[in-house]
Design a protein around this motif. Structure first.
Motif, PDB file in Angstrom:
ATOM      1  N   ILE A  10       0.757  -0.842  -0.285  1.00  0.00           N
ATOM      2  CA  ILE A  10      -0.231  -0.107  -0.255  1.00  0.00           C
ATOM      3  C   ILE A  10       0.744   0.805   0.254  1.00  0.00           C
ATOM      4  N   SER A  11       2.147   1.384   1.125  1.00  0.00           N
ATOM      5  CA  SER A  11       3.160   2.486   0.924  1.00  0.00           C
ATOM      6  C   SER A  11       3.519   2.902  -0.638  1.00  0.00           C
ATOM      7  N   LEU A  12       3.950   1.606  -1.026  1.00  0.00           N
ATOM      8  CA  LEU A  12       4.908   2.248  -2.240  1.00  0.00           C
ATOM      9  C   LEU A  12       3.010   2.432  -3.135  1.00  0.00           C
ATOM     10  N   THR A  13       2.204   1.466  -3.558  1.00  0.00           N
ATOM     11  CA  THR A  13       1.363   2.253  -4.551  1.00  0.00           C
ATOM     12  C   THR A  13       0.757   3.501  -4.261  1.00  0.00           C
ATOM     13  N   LEU A  14       0.920   4.259  -2.862  1.00  0.00           N
ATOM     14  CA  LEU A  14       0.018   5.414  -2.709  1.00  0.00           C
ATOM     15  C   LEU A  14       1.236   6.280  -2.932  1.00  0.00           C
ATOM     16  N   GLY A  15       2.836   6.307  -2.933  1.00  0.00           N
ATOM     17  CA  GLY A  15       4.100   6.861  -2.786  1.00  0.00           C
ATOM     18  C   GLY A  15       3.644   7.862  -3.902  1.00  0.00           C
ATOM     19  N   TYR A  16       2.820   7.914  -5.047  1.00  0.00           N
ATOM     20  CA  TYR A  16       3.265   8.761  -6.305  1.00  0.00           C
ATOM     21  C   TYR A  16       2.514  10.073  -5.862  1.00  0.00           C
ATOM     22  N   THR A  17       3.241  11.119  -6.217  1.00  0.00           N
ATOM     23  CA  THR A  17       2.379  12.162  -6.206  1.00  0.00           C
ATOM     24  C   THR A  17       2.697  13.007  -7.100  1.00  0.00           C
ATOM     25  N   ASP A  18       3.073  12.759  -8.147  1.00  0.00           N
ATOM     26  CA  ASP A  18       2.628  13.417  -9.362  1.00  0.00           C
ATOM     27  C   ASP A  18       0.945  12.724  -9.887  1.00  0.00           C
ATOM     28  N   SER A  20      -1.162  12.403 -12.665  1.00  0.00           N
ATOM     29  CA  SER A  20      -0.690  12.650 -14.393  1.00  0.00           C
ATOM     30  C   SER A  20      -0.410  11.159 -14.076  1.00  0.00           C
ATOM     31  N   GLN A  21       0.750  10.676 -13.101  1.00  0.00           N
ATOM     32  CA  GLN A  21       1.464   9.562 -13.140  1.00  0.00           C
ATOM     33  C   GLN A  21       0.909   8.462 -12.028  1.00  0.00           C
ATOM     34  N   GLN A  22      -0.427   8.928 -11.235  1.00  0.00           N
ATOM     35  CA  GLN A  22      -0.732   8.901 -10.063  1.00  0.00           C
ATOM     36  C   GLN A  22      -1.235   7.005 -10.577  1.00  0.00           C
ATOM     37  N   LYS A  23      -0.534   5.912  -9.505  1.00  0.00           N
ATOM     38  CA  LYS A  23      -1.024   4.500 -10.110  1.00  0.00           C
ATOM     39  C   LYS A  23      -1.437   3.749  -8.677  1.00  0.00           C
ATOM     40  N   VAL A  24      -3.051   3.022  -8.615  1.00  0.00           N
ATOM     41  CA  VAL A  24      -3.215   2.704  -6.912  1.00  0.00           C
ATOM     42  C   VAL A  24      -4.193   1.680  -7.394  1.00  0.00           C
ATOM     43  N   ASN A  25      -4.073   0.630  -6.753  1.00  0.00           N
ATOM     44  CA  ASN A  25      -4.437  -0.656  -6.841  1.00  0.00           C
ATOM     45  C   ASN A  25      -6.208  -0.615  -6.788  1.00  0.00           C
ATOM     46  N   ILE A  26      -7.235  -0.502  -7.942  1.00  0.00           N
ATOM     47  CA  ILE A  26      -8.270  -0.339  -7.620  1.00  0.00           C
ATOM     48  C   ILE A  26      -8.902  -0.813  -6.196  1.00  0.00           C
ATOM     49  N   ASN A  27      -8.784  -1.636  -5.280  1.00  0.00           N
ATOM     50  CA  ASN A  27      -9.213  -2.261  -4.071  1.00  0.00           C
ATOM     51  C   ASN A  27      -9.345  -1.437  -3.044  1.00  0.00           C
ATOM     52  N   PHE A  28      -8.191  -0.644  -3.034  1.00  0.00           N
ATOM     53  CA  PHE A  28      -8.378   0.780  -2.343  1.00  0.00           C
ATOM     54  C   PHE A  28      -8.886   1.467  -2.357  1.00  0.00           C
ATOM     55  N   LEU A  29      -9.510   1.923  -3.675  1.00  0.00           N
ATOM     56  CA  LEU A  29     -10.603   2.910  -3.817  1.00  0.00           C
ATOM     57  C   LEU A  29     -12.128   3.145  -2.728  1.00  0.00           C
ATOM     58  N   HIS A  30     -12.592   4.429  -3.080  1.00  0.00           N
ATOM     59  CA  HIS A  30     -13.367   4.123  -2.500  1.00  0.00           C
ATOM     60  C   HIS A  30     -14.395   4.764  -3.394  1.00  0.00           C
ATOM     61  N   GLU A  31     -15.376   3.447  -3.238  1.00  0.00           N
ATOM     62  CA  GLU A  31     -17.051   4.590  -4.471  1.00  0.00           C
ATOM     63  C   GLU A  31     -17.760   4.469  -3.400  1.00  0.00           C
ATOM     64  N   LYS A  35     -19.246   6.763  -8.395  1.00  0.00           N
ATOM     65  CA  LYS A  35     -17.934   7.679  -8.400  1.00  0.00           C
ATOM     66  C   LYS A  35     -16.877   6.764  -7.964  1.00  0.00           C
ATOM     67  N   VAL A  36     -15.379   7.350  -8.034  1.00  0.00           N
ATOM     68  CA  VAL A  36     -14.737   6.784  -7.058  1.00  0.00           C
ATOM     69  C   VAL A  36     -13.925   7.836  -6.635  1.00  0.00           C
ATOM     70  N   TYR A  37     -13.494   7.700  -5.752  1.00  0.00           N
ATOM     71  CA  TYR A  37     -12.783   8.696  -4.820  1.00  0.00           C
ATOM     72  C   TYR A  37     -10.840   8.243  -4.196  1.00  0.00           C
ATOM     73  N   SER A  38     -10.497   8.825  -3.928  1.00  0.00           N
ATOM     74  CA  SER A  38      -8.601   8.608  -3.615  1.00  0.00           C
ATOM     75  C   SER A  38      -9.007   8.120  -2.154  1.00  0.00           C
ATOM     76  N   PRO A  39      -8.053   6.821  -1.615  1.00  0.00           N
ATOM     77  CA  PRO A  39      -8.315   6.955  -0.674  1.00  0.00           C
ATOM     78  C   PRO A  39      -7.192   7.531   0.434  1.00  0.00           C
ATOM     79  N   ASN A  41      -7.456  11.178   0.030  1.00  0.00           N
ATOM     80  CA  ASN A  41      -7.742  11.874   0.523  1.00  0.00           C
ATOM     81  C   ASN A  41      -9.445  12.835   0.314  1.00  0.00           C
ATOM     82  N   ASP A  42      -9.887  11.665  -0.346  1.00  0.00           N
ATOM     83  CA  ASP A  42     -10.901  11.741  -0.208  1.00  0.00           C
ATOM     84  C   ASP A  42     -11.724  12.558  -1.289  1.00  0.00           C
ATOM     85  N   GLU A  43     -11.052  12.982  -1.954  1.00  0.00           N
ATOM     86  CA  GLU A  43     -11.034  13.934  -3.883  1.00  0.00           C
ATOM     87  C   GLU A  43     -11.571  12.329  -4.920  1.00  0.00           C
ATOM     88  N   LEU A  44     -12.112  12.999  -5.635  1.00  0.00           N
ATOM     89  CA  LEU A  44     -12.475  12.239  -7.137  1.00  0.00           C
ATOM     90  C   LEU A  44     -11.547  11.616  -7.689  1.00  0.00           C
TER      91      LEU A  44
END
Length: 89
Positions: A10-18, A20-31, A35-39, A41-44
């Motif tokens: 999870i730490s490595l997955t969410l470690g991206y700051t850019d 436009s290059q962000q990659k997240v395991n779909i299982n960590f998103l909140h629907e 619509k899905v939200y970032s784990p 900051n609760d933004e789209l």
């Protein structure tokens, strides 16, 4: 051990700051509301998502890869069989 591996993953997955290059395991998103939200900051969520097939110890082959823009599926999505072959795009 599995918990430690999960936390590291999870730490490595969410470690991206850019974003436009962000990659997240779909299982960590909140629907919510279709619509899905970032784990983080609760933004789209906007970025690339992926998932892997589970195996007894860790993760196996890639299961899917796709893109969300402002919380909605967008663009090309690729789904894979457990042997790594493309199932559909």
């Amino acid at each position: 051990m599995k918990t430690l591996f999960t936390i590291l993953f999870i730490s490595l997955t969410l470690g991206y700051t850019d974003k436009s290059q962000q990659k997240v395991n779909i299982n960590f998103l909140h629907e919510y509301g279709g619509k899905v939200y970032s784990p983080l900051n609760d933004e789209l969520y906007t970025g690339i998502v992926f998932d892997f097939y589970e195996v007894k110890y860790g993760f196996g082959q890639k299961k899917l890869e796709g893109i969300y823009r402002k919380g909605v599926k967008d663009g090309k999505w690729t789904y894979y069989y457990e042997n790594g072959q493309i199932r559909s795009e």
